[in-house]
Write a protein that holds these residues in place. Structure first.
Motif, PDB file in Angstrom:
ATOM      1  N   CYS A  50       0.828  -1.213   0.000  1.00  0.00           N
ATOM      2  CA  CYS A  50       0.000   0.000   0.000  1.00  0.00           C
ATOM      3  C   CYS A  50       0.864   1.266   0.000  1.00  0.00           C
ATOM      4  O   CYS A  50       0.451   2.308  -0.521  1.00  0.00           O
ATOM      5  N   THR A 140      -4.333  -7.354   8.637  1.00  0.00           N
ATOM      6  CA  THR A 140      -5.017  -7.690   7.393  1.00  0.00           C
ATOM      7  C   THR A 140      -5.362  -9.171   7.364  1.00  0.00           C
ATOM      8  O   THR A 140      -6.498  -9.561   7.054  1.00  0.00           O
ATOM      9  N   VAL A 166       1.316 -10.596   4.064  1.00  0.00           N
ATOM     10  CA  VAL A 166       0.006 -10.943   4.605  1.00  0.00           C
ATOM     11  C   VAL A 166      -0.202 -12.446   4.563  1.00  0.00           C
ATOM     12  O   VAL A 166      -0.727 -13.049   5.500  1.00  0.00           O
ATOM     13  N   ALA A 245      -8.414  -9.069  -1.450  1.00  0.00           N
ATOM     14  CA  ALA A 245      -7.778  -8.037  -0.629  1.00  0.00           C
ATOM     15  C   ALA A 245      -7.236  -6.848  -1.403  1.00  0.00           C
ATOM     16  O   ALA A 245      -6.765  -5.891  -0.786  1.00  0.00           O
ATOM     17  N   VAL A 269      -8.097  -2.878   5.878  1.00  0.00           N
ATOM     18  CA  VAL A 269      -7.566  -3.124   7.217  1.00  0.00           C
ATOM     19  C   VAL A 269      -7.865  -1.958   8.160  1.00  0.00           C
ATOM     20  O   VAL A 269      -7.889  -0.795   7.748  1.00  0.00           O
TER      21      VAL A 269
END
Length: 324
Positions: A50, A140, A166, A245, A269
């Motif tokens: 991200c 997450t 993750v 996700a 998240v």
């Protein structure tokens, strides 16, 4: 409680959207603690996809709205200032958590100021470098596997990209709660994924998962590949759930799932200290572990993001910001 210190700090910033060369070192104002926030001296910061997406300006949900901005969601460090003298977090406590980047300044810097609800005490069993790899990835994975998939005995969960940041938490959480975990990964990670708790590993370099996997209750899709999501739909049992996700590809995936009559959901998240405290206990007990693939100096943050963009990392990449 306040402490006199310099009003500026040397941090890594994004001066405009673009490639990794947009991450540069610059003197910026040190964040001021406001209201219920806690001021943290950062020792290490995690590197996440991200962060990279925000730097590239991919979508209104992740792109910064003002420049320059300090990137970074994960941090581990030491409390410098608290909202009040009797606050549960005390000056000098070793803590870890998440920032609100790109809404505000992130963790690629010597200091962050974050809401108290976003930070909790660091697992004593972990160093700051190890702890910095936990918050976003673990929270997450918890949201995907525990809150949405509701992992339990007898359930079959497929985790795509099981060896990633993750993914390696998702495999462990699903296994811990009794699910039969099927993970996709490379041949070099097959044995490691089984150590983490995967009952089956599909080596994507030699086999296509949709030809070998069936009767899955929940697919945890950590890839931003619409084709992988499409091929995941037929492996689900009737009434199964696809959890996707990636915000950038979620709209297309949602449309495919609707056309196929399959339940699906995206995910975002939440920086929740209470859940992170539960994860802390699992880390301290050894029931869950974090794997750090590589550590970079803060000044090399651009190189760390380039490495992440190449893919195939095992676990997390971390920046060393200060001294342990």
């Amino acid at each position: 409680m306040t402490t006199t210190m310099a009003t500026t700090m040397r941090a890594m910033v994004i001066d405009e959207t673009g490639g990794a060369d947009r991450i540069i070192a610059r003197d910026v104002p040190r964040p001021r603690r406001i209201g219920s926030e806690v001021l943290i001296e950062v020792v290490a910061a995690g590197v996440n996809r991200c962060d990279e997406e925000a730097r590239e300006g991919l979508g209104d949900g992740v792109a910064p709205t003002a420049f320059p901005v300090v990137p970074g969601r994960d941090f581990s460090g030491v409390v410098v200032e608290t909202p009040y003298a009797a606050h549960p977090l005390r000056v000098g406590d070793a803590v870890y958590g998440m920032t609100a980047f790109p809404r505000g300044g992130g963790s690629y810097a010597p200091y962050v100021s974050v809401p108290a609800q976003s930070v909790t005490r660091k697992p004593p069993a972990l160093s700051h470098v190890e702890a910095a790899g936990v918050p976003l990835a673990a929270l997450t994975a918890w949201g995907l596997v525990v809150d949405l998939a509701k992992a339990h005995d007898g359930q079959r969960i497929l985790v795509h990209a099981g060896a990633g940041g993750v993914g390696h938490f998702a495999v462990q959480f699903a296994s811990y709660f009794g699910a039969h975990v099927v993970a996709t990964g490379s041949s070099r990670n097959s044995g490691w994924l089984r150590e983490l708790g995967a009952a089956e590993v599909v080596d994507y370099s030699v086999s296509e998962f949709d030809r070998t996997v069936r009767d899955i209750d929940v697919v945890v899709d950590l890839l931003d590949d619409v084709d992988v999501a499409r091929r995941s739909l037929p492996v689900l049992r009737p009434g199964g759930l696809l959890v996707h996700a990636s915000p950038s590809t979620w709209p297309a995936v949602a449309e495919l799932a609707t056309e196929a009559g399959v339940r699906s959901t995206g995910f975002a998240v939440t920086p929740d200290a209470a859940t992170l405290a539960v994860v802390t206990r699992l880390l301290d007990s050894g029931d869950v572990r974090v794997y750090i693939d590589d550590v970079y100096d803060l000044a090399d943050a651009a190189d760390a993001q380039r490495r992440l963009a190449q893919g195939h990392t095992r676990g997390k990449l971390v920046l060393r910001v200060g001294d342990e």
